[in-house]
Design an enzyme around this catalytic site. Structure first.
Site, PDB file in Angstrom:
ATOM      1  N   MET A  54       0.795  -1.224   0.000  1.00 50.29           N
ATOM      2  CA  MET A  54       0.000   0.000   0.000  1.00 50.29           C
ATOM      3  C   MET A  54       0.833   1.282   0.000  1.00 50.29           C
ATOM      4  O   MET A  54       0.294   2.365  -0.172  1.00 50.29           O
ATOM      5  CB  MET A  54      -0.952   0.015   1.211  1.00 50.29           C
ATOM      6  CG  MET A  54      -0.289  -0.049   2.568  1.00 50.29           C
ATOM      7  SD  MET A  54       0.198   1.545   3.284  1.00 50.29           S
ATOM      8  CE  MET A  54      -1.386   2.308   3.551  1.00 50.29           C
ATOM      9  N   TYR A  55       2.145   1.190   0.161  1.00 50.65           N
ATOM     10  CA  TYR A  55       2.973   2.395   0.147  1.00 50.65           C
ATOM     11  C   TYR A  55       2.967   2.993  -1.261  1.00 50.65           C
ATOM     12  O   TYR A  55       3.468   2.396  -2.210  1.00 50.65           O
ATOM     13  CB  TYR A  55       4.408   2.093   0.568  1.00 50.65           C
ATOM     14  CG  TYR A  55       4.589   1.653   2.007  1.00 50.65           C
ATOM     15  CD1 TYR A  55       3.586   1.855   2.952  1.00 50.65           C
ATOM     16  CD2 TYR A  55       5.752   1.045   2.424  1.00 50.65           C
ATOM     17  CE1 TYR A  55       3.744   1.457   4.271  1.00 50.65           C
ATOM     18  CE2 TYR A  55       5.932   0.646   3.740  1.00 50.65           C
ATOM     19  CZ  TYR A  55       4.923   0.847   4.661  1.00 50.65           C
ATOM     20  OH  TYR A  55       5.090   0.454   5.959  1.00 50.65           O
ATOM     21  N   SER A  56       2.404   4.198  -1.364  1.00 46.63           N
ATOM     22  CA  SER A  56       2.263   4.885  -2.657  1.00 46.63           C
ATOM     23  C   SER A  56       1.626   3.965  -3.698  1.00 46.63           C
ATOM     24  O   SER A  56       2.022   3.947  -4.871  1.00 46.63           O
ATOM     25  CB  SER A  56       3.623   5.399  -3.153  1.00 46.63           C
ATOM     26  OG  SER A  56       4.110   6.420  -2.306  1.00 46.63           O
ATOM     27  N   LYS A  82       4.265  -6.276   2.997  1.00 46.82           N
ATOM     28  CA  LYS A  82       3.066  -6.473   3.807  1.00 46.82           C
ATOM     29  C   LYS A  82       1.797  -6.493   2.952  1.00 46.82           C
ATOM     30  O   LYS A  82       1.798  -5.998   1.820  1.00 46.82           O
ATOM     31  CB  LYS A  82       2.925  -5.353   4.853  1.00 46.82           C
ATOM     32  CG  LYS A  82       4.167  -5.059   5.647  1.00 46.82           C
ATOM     33  CD  LYS A  82       3.920  -3.946   6.654  1.00 46.82           C
ATOM     34  CE  LYS A  82       5.190  -3.276   7.089  1.00 46.82           C
ATOM     35  NZ  LYS A  82       5.847  -2.516   6.024  1.00 46.82           N
TER      36      LYS A  82
END
Length: 352
Positions: A54-56, A82
């Site tokens: 989900m990072y960026s 993750k």
């Protein structure tokens, strides 16, 4: 750089882990610069890199994949990512169901440009999915060789215990690590999460060692805070010095700076050394946005705190105390979802 074994996996990881949340649109959008930072960390002895799908919106994983394109670098790097948060619009695009995890891991492998993930972590607890379902699919991914081990992140102690009990009862593989927030200003996990992790032989990767910037030395008591730029602009309530919770943080910062000065260290060096000092902690996640920030964080890699220094810290922020609620930490669905605290109207009427 020092190295420790990640739980009972036998995998050796550096005491400091490079967190890549700030690589991509939300932090450093320059892919080439981000790759240079990753390479600089690896060249200085860090062998542990942590990211998340989900990072960026997957961009961070893509950047990490570019940095580890060289097979030699990939082989020498312990790579963690993750799964959990929604990815895109529509149902069944998040959580920890077998349906989503089997899809999400393939997407992460593709973005990372690798055949395997060393540590695959459940980013948050999922009250909608039985933990048995989650452990079962994660165990299958280990058997398939797509991941080497799996862990959890921001799980409360009781859910860690439940997960281990289910794994033992059903003969499933178990969580090998936990990733909680931990800093000089947020010591809540010392109460139960860290002791439970030690009890089960889990590795612990801590995040937010600089307490969202309060332990950088940028924010000081009696100095004005610009609430219109940087982190403060995104969440002014976390930095407004007029609020009592922030006043408490600023008071503690002044005392902690005095401790750092007395041992010839900077406040960030003290903060990171503190997180690494707990016997339950395997690795401290550093989240730089620039190469300069990385260099500053690594300057204190050899700093070891004496018992006298740790006693002084305990007197400023007592063990197990949170001066603020760490952002992003898990909160029980029973508190965040009103529907779980209220009977349906028909049932209430019948009870009356």
């Amino acid at each position: 750089m020092r190295y420790r074994v990640l739980g009972g996996t036998g995998i050796e990881v550096s005491t400091y882990c490079l967190g890549t949340m700030m690589f991509g649109a939300v932090g450093n959008p320059d892919h080439q610069d981000s790759v240079r930072i990753i390479h600089a960390a690896l060249d200085q002895g860090i062998n542990f890199v942590d990211t998340a799908d989900m990072y960026s919106a997957g961009e961070s994983e893509e950047i990490v994949g570019k940095a580890l394109r060289d097979p030699r670098r990939r082989e020498e790097t312990v790579l963690a990512t993750k799964v959990f948060f929604p990815f895109g619009e529509g149902p069944n695009r998040g959580g920890t169901s077998r349906r989503w995890i089997t899809r999400a891991v393939e997407n992460s492998l593709r973005r990372l440009g690798t055949d395997w993930i060393d540590l695959y972590q459940v980013h948050r607890p999922d009250h909608r999915t039985d933990i048995e379902e989650t452990l079962d699919v994660l165990g299958d991914l280990v058997s398939q060789g797509k991941i080497r081990a799996f862990g959890c992140s921001a799980f409360p102690a009781e859910q860690i215990v439940e997960a281990h009990a289910v794994a033992e009862r059903r003969g499933l593989r178990r969580f090998r690590s936990e990733q909680p927030p931990y800093s000089l200003l947020a010591r809540g996990i010392e109460t139960s999460v860290l002791p439970v992790a030690q009890r089960y032989g889990m590795g612990v990767l801590t995040w937010a060692p600089l307490a969202a910037g309060f332990l950088t030395g940028k924010y000081r008591k009696g100095r004005p805070v610009d609430l219109t730029s940087g982190r403060a602009a995104l969440a002014p309530q976390r930095f407004d010095p007029a609020l009592p919770v922030n006043q408490a943080k600023l008071d503690a910062v002044e005392e902690l700076i005095a401790v750092a000065d007395d041992i010839g260290a900077t406040l960030p060096e003290l903060a990171i050394a503190f997180a690494a000092a707990h016997p339950a902690v395997t690795s401290v996640i550093l989240g730089p946005r620039t190469g300069e920030q990385l260099e500053g964080l690594l300057k204190g890699a050899s700093l070891v705190l004496t018992d006298e220094v740790l006693d002084r810290i305990d007197a400023i922020v007592p063990p197990g105390t949170n001066l603020y609620q760490p952002d992003g930490v898990w909160r029980p669905a029973s508190l965040t979802d009103p529907a779980l605290r209220r009977r349906p109207l028909g049932d209430r009427a019948a009870a009356d």
